[in-house]
Design a protein around this motif. Structure first.
Motif, PDB file in Angstrom:
ATOM      1  N   CYS A 208       3.009  -8.631  64.892  1.00  0.00           N
ATOM      2  CA  CYS A 208       1.946  -8.421  65.880  1.00  0.00           C
ATOM      3  C   CYS A 208       0.923  -9.548  65.786  1.00  0.00           C
ATOM      4  O   CYS A 208       0.591 -10.022  64.689  1.00  0.00           O
ATOM      5  CB  CYS A 208       1.261  -7.075  65.644  1.00  0.00           C
ATOM      6  N   GLU A 209       0.438  -9.992  66.937  1.00  0.00           N
ATOM      7  CA  GLU A 209      -0.521 -11.096  66.979  1.00  0.00           C
ATOM      8  C   GLU A 209      -1.898 -10.676  67.464  1.00  0.00           C
ATOM      9  O   GLU A 209      -2.907 -11.251  67.049  1.00  0.00           O
ATOM     10  CB  GLU A 209       0.011 -12.203  67.899  1.00  0.00           C
ATOM     11  N   GLU A 210      -1.969  -9.650  68.325  1.00  0.00           N
ATOM     12  CA  GLU A 210      -3.238  -9.301  68.968  1.00  0.00           C
ATOM     13  C   GLU A 210      -3.271  -7.806  69.247  1.00  0.00           C
ATOM     14  O   GLU A 210      -2.252  -7.199  69.572  1.00  0.00           O
ATOM     15  CB  GLU A 210      -3.360 -10.083  70.280  1.00  0.00           C
ATOM     16  N   VAL A 211      -4.467  -7.208  69.107  1.00  0.00           N
ATOM     17  CA  VAL A 211      -4.625  -5.765  69.271  1.00  0.00           C
ATOM     18  C   VAL A 211      -5.843  -5.472  70.144  1.00  0.00           C
ATOM     19  O   VAL A 211      -6.889  -6.110  70.004  1.00  0.00           O
ATOM     20  CB  VAL A 211      -4.796  -5.065  67.904  1.00  0.00           C
ATOM     21  N   SER A 212      -5.699  -4.492  71.033  1.00  0.00           N
ATOM     22  CA  SER A 212      -6.852  -3.970  71.777  1.00  0.00           C
ATOM     23  C   SER A 212      -6.890  -2.457  71.610  1.00  0.00           C
ATOM     24  O   SER A 212      -5.847  -1.807  71.467  1.00  0.00           O
ATOM     25  CB  SER A 212      -6.770  -4.335  73.256  1.00  0.00           C
ATOM     26  N   ARG A 213      -8.100  -1.907  71.617  1.00  0.00           N
ATOM     27  CA  ARG A 213      -8.259  -0.474  71.357  1.00  0.00           C
ATOM     28  C   ARG A 213      -9.354   0.110  72.241  1.00  0.00           C
ATOM     29  O   ARG A 213     -10.464  -0.421  72.302  1.00  0.00           O
ATOM     30  CB  ARG A 213      -8.617  -0.249  69.894  1.00  0.00           C
ATOM     31  N   ARG A 225       0.189  -6.683  70.860  1.00  0.00           N
ATOM     32  CA  ARG A 225       1.110  -7.656  71.469  1.00  0.00           C
ATOM     33  C   ARG A 225       1.806  -8.402  70.346  1.00  0.00           C
ATOM     34  O   ARG A 225       1.177  -9.070  69.537  1.00  0.00           O
ATOM     35  CB  ARG A 225       0.362  -8.629  72.380  1.00  0.00           C
ATOM     36  N   TRP A 226       3.129  -8.278  70.315  1.00  0.00           N
ATOM     37  CA  TRP A 226       3.933  -8.904  69.273  1.00  0.00           C
ATOM     38  C   TRP A 226       4.343 -10.318  69.699  1.00  0.00           C
ATOM     39  O   TRP A 226       4.318 -10.667  70.891  1.00  0.00           O
ATOM     40  CB  TRP A 226       5.186  -8.075  69.010  1.00  0.00           C
ATOM     41  N   LYS A 227       4.710 -11.100  68.726  1.00  0.00           N
ATOM     42  CA  LYS A 227       5.236 -12.434  69.003  1.00  0.00           C
ATOM     43  C   LYS A 227       6.433 -12.322  69.938  1.00  0.00           C
ATOM     44  O   LYS A 227       7.314 -11.496  69.724  1.00  0.00           O
ATOM     45  CB  LYS A 227       5.657 -13.105  67.686  1.00  0.00           C
ATOM     46  N   GLY A 228       6.462 -13.134  70.984  1.00  0.00           N
ATOM     47  CA  GLY A 228       7.530 -13.061  71.967  1.00  0.00           C
ATOM     48  C   GLY A 228       7.194 -12.185  73.154  1.00  0.00           C
ATOM     49  O   GLY A 228       7.977 -12.095  74.100  1.00  0.00           O
ATOM     50  N   ILE A 290       0.087  -4.160  58.526  1.00  0.00           N
ATOM     51  CA  ILE A 290      -0.351  -2.872  59.074  1.00  0.00           C
ATOM     52  C   ILE A 290      -1.858  -2.700  58.890  1.00  0.00           C
ATOM     53  O   ILE A 290      -2.566  -2.242  59.794  1.00  0.00           O
ATOM     54  CB  ILE A 290       0.429  -1.720  58.412  1.00  0.00           C
ATOM     55  N   ILE A 291      -2.355  -3.078  57.722  1.00  0.00           N
ATOM     56  CA  ILE A 291      -3.801  -3.001  57.485  1.00  0.00           C
ATOM     57  C   ILE A 291      -4.530  -3.998  58.390  1.00  0.00           C
ATOM     58  O   ILE A 291      -5.601  -3.687  58.941  1.00  0.00           O
ATOM     59  CB  ILE A 291      -4.133  -3.273  56.011  1.00  0.00           C
ATOM     60  N   ALA A 292      -3.964  -5.180  58.572  1.00  0.00           N
ATOM     61  CA  ALA A 292      -4.568  -6.178  59.469  1.00  0.00           C
ATOM     62  C   ALA A 292      -4.558  -5.688  60.913  1.00  0.00           C
ATOM     63  O   ALA A 292      -5.484  -5.986  61.682  1.00  0.00           O
ATOM     64  CB  ALA A 292      -3.824  -7.508  59.345  1.00  0.00           C
ATOM     65  N   PHE A 293      -3.535  -4.949  61.310  1.00  0.00           N
ATOM     66  CA  PHE A 293      -3.467  -4.336  62.637  1.00  0.00           C
ATOM     67  C   PHE A 293      -4.643  -3.383  62.834  1.00  0.00           C
ATOM     68  O   PHE A 293      -5.332  -3.411  63.859  1.00  0.00           O
ATOM     69  CB  PHE A 293      -2.132  -3.600  62.775  1.00  0.00           C
ATOM     70  N   MET A 294      -4.899  -2.538  61.826  1.00  0.00           N
ATOM     71  CA  MET A 294      -6.014  -1.596  61.922  1.00  0.00           C
ATOM     72  C   MET A 294      -7.352  -2.324  61.888  1.00  0.00           C
ATOM     73  O   MET A 294      -8.318  -1.895  62.533  1.00  0.00           O
ATOM     74  CB  MET A 294      -5.917  -0.566  60.801  1.00  0.00           C
ATOM     75  N   ASP A 295      -7.416  -3.427  61.154  1.00  0.00           N
ATOM     76  CA  ASP A 295      -8.635  -4.240  61.107  1.00  0.00           C
ATOM     77  C   ASP A 295      -8.922  -4.835  62.484  1.00  0.00           C
ATOM     78  O   ASP A 295     -10.075  -4.801  62.964  1.00  0.00           O
ATOM     79  CB  ASP A 295      -8.466  -5.342  60.062  1.00  0.00           C
ATOM     80  N   GLY A 305     -13.308  -2.783  73.331  1.00  0.00           N
ATOM     81  CA  GLY A 305     -11.926  -2.847  73.802  1.00  0.00           C
ATOM     82  C   GLY A 305     -11.384  -4.254  73.975  1.00  0.00           C
ATOM     83  O   GLY A 305     -10.229  -4.424  74.361  1.00  0.00           O
ATOM     84  N   ARG A 306     -12.195  -5.272  73.698  1.00  0.00           N
ATOM     85  CA  ARG A 306     -11.713  -6.644  73.853  1.00  0.00           C
ATOM     86  C   ARG A 306     -10.599  -6.928  72.856  1.00  0.00           C
ATOM     87  O   ARG A 306     -10.695  -6.550  71.697  1.00  0.00           O
ATOM     88  CB  ARG A 306     -12.885  -7.619  73.639  1.00  0.00           C
ATOM     89  N   PRO A 307      -9.537  -7.613  73.280  1.00  0.00           N
ATOM     90  CA  PRO A 307      -8.425  -7.914  72.372  1.00  0.00           C
ATOM     91  C   PRO A 307      -8.895  -8.749  71.182  1.00  0.00           C
ATOM     92  O   PRO A 307      -9.725  -9.653  71.333  1.00  0.00           O
ATOM     93  CB  PRO A 307      -7.430  -8.689  73.246  1.00  0.00           C
ATOM     94  N   MET A 308      -8.335  -8.452  70.018  1.00  0.00           N
ATOM     95  CA  MET A 308      -8.664  -9.189  68.799  1.00  0.00           C
ATOM     96  C   MET A 308      -7.382  -9.623  68.108  1.00  0.00           C
ATOM     97  O   MET A 308      -6.446  -8.840  67.987  1.00  0.00           O
ATOM     98  CB  MET A 308      -9.471  -8.290  67.843  1.00  0.00           C
ATOM     99  N   ARG A 309      -7.371 -10.854  67.666  1.00  0.00           N
ATOM    100  CA  ARG A 309      -6.225 -11.360  66.930  1.00  0.00           C
ATOM    101  C   ARG A 309      -6.248 -10.855  65.499  1.00  0.00           C
ATOM    102  O   ARG A 309      -7.319 -10.652  64.906  1.00  0.00           O
ATOM    103  CB  ARG A 309      -6.189 -12.898  66.946  1.00  0.00           C
TER     104      ARG A 309
END
Length: 311
Positions: A208-213, A225-228, A290-295, A305-309
């Motif tokens: 995973c490269e980027e997360v929005s919540r 959003r995962w690589k690819g 997984i921890i970085a995803f939650m971070d 809600g802005r996307p964060m890498r």
């Protein structure tokens, strides 16, 4: 030949001996259930190969679900299963082969794991690995430098949904599950939404490269959003909710059902195998992601809600 046969016998006997486990943290029902499953051979879900022999109570005075249960579960371990209660972690480590770090409070995991690593004992760290990304990375650094094997996982990784719905051609995944929050954990998803997030990673894999919540009082919607370009999403419901998944494959869409749910036995079997071999079933790099995803999700929530890498 007699010497060779004797050595062979001793090796087989050593492999057959139960691993002596020590528990850190008696403030979760896991400690009682896991002990029962290891000790009671009459149970249908019995797991052989390990026994709990000692425990350190621990506990967190500022978390109600911890202080209200820590003495109760410790007493049950002592009286029903003859588990010795130790006054501190170094004393506990001296009497066991491996550690189940079960403390309910993720904030406790780094200082407790530090003592286990210093004692050179392999350890399983129950979810979450830590309550912050920095703590999680420090645990991994300490263990790596000391050569101490560890792993951390939710039971959802080895349950029925995860095993039945893991497809190599998954183009995207949606999962859902319970997500109650706990105010003392900076990564608020780490308290319970770690379960559906771990399921998401089991089905998607790392990358995973980027997360929005987006968050409301009753639920969270987290999209990664995962690589690819693949997308994976989690809906965390409060206060509780059923767990499930949808996997989008190349030529079909597959949805889980309740018959795929499982208990703790698959996880405990993996824990025993890990302590026997020293090889974790989940790479530390994936657990840290997984921890970085939650971070990233936490930072996205704070930013509306802005996307964060991932960082």
């Amino acid at each position: 030949m007699k010497i060779v046969s004797l050595l062979l016998f001793l090796c087989v006997a050593a492999m057959a001996a139960d691993i002596r486990l020590g528990i850190i943290g008696t403030d979760t029902s896991h400690v009682v259930v896991f002990t029962q499953m290891f000790h009671d051979a009459a149970r249908a879900d019995h797991v052989a190969g390990a026994r709990v022999v000692a425990a350190y109570k621990g506990g967190s005075p500022d978390i109600e679900s911890s202080w209200s249960r820590v003495d109760k579960y410790a007493e049950e371990l002592r009286t029903k299963w003859n588990i010795t209660l130790e006054p501190d972690i170094p004393t506990l480590c001296a009497k066991v082969d491996a550690i189940l770090l079960e403390s309910n409070d993720g904030r406790k995991h780094l200082p407790q794991a530090r003592q286990v690593i210093a004692a050179r004992k392999p350890l399983f760290i129950d979810k979450p690995l830590a309550s912050t990304l920095e703590d999680a990375r420090e645990i991994a650094r300490l263990a790596g430098e000391a050569g101490v094997p560890f792993f951390s996982s939710s039971s959802a990784r080895f349950g029925g949904i995860a095993t039945a719905m893991k497809f190599p051609d998954a183009q995207g995944v949606m999962v859902w599950g319970p997500g109650p929050l706990e105010p003392h954990h900076y990564l608020d998803l780490s308290w319970y939404a770690i379960h559906p997030i771990e399921l998401l990673y089991t089905l998607m894999g790392p990358g995973c490269e980027e997360v929005s919540r987006m968050a409301t009082a009753d639920s969270d919607a987290i999209v990664g959003r995962w690589k690819g370009g693949r997308l994976g999403s989690v809906r965390a419901n409060r206060p509780h909710g059923a767990q499930g998944a949808v996997v989008f494959r190349a030529k079909e869409v597959v949805q889980s059902d309740k018959t795929m749910e499982g208990g703790y036995r698959p996880l405990l079997k993996e824990i025993v195998k890990f302590f026997q071999t020293g090889k974790p079933p989940v790479a530390p790099e994936e657990t840290l992601e997984i921890i970085a995803f939650m971070d990233a999700a936490q930072r996205s929530k704070e930013a509306g809600g802005r996307p964060m890498r991932l960082r």
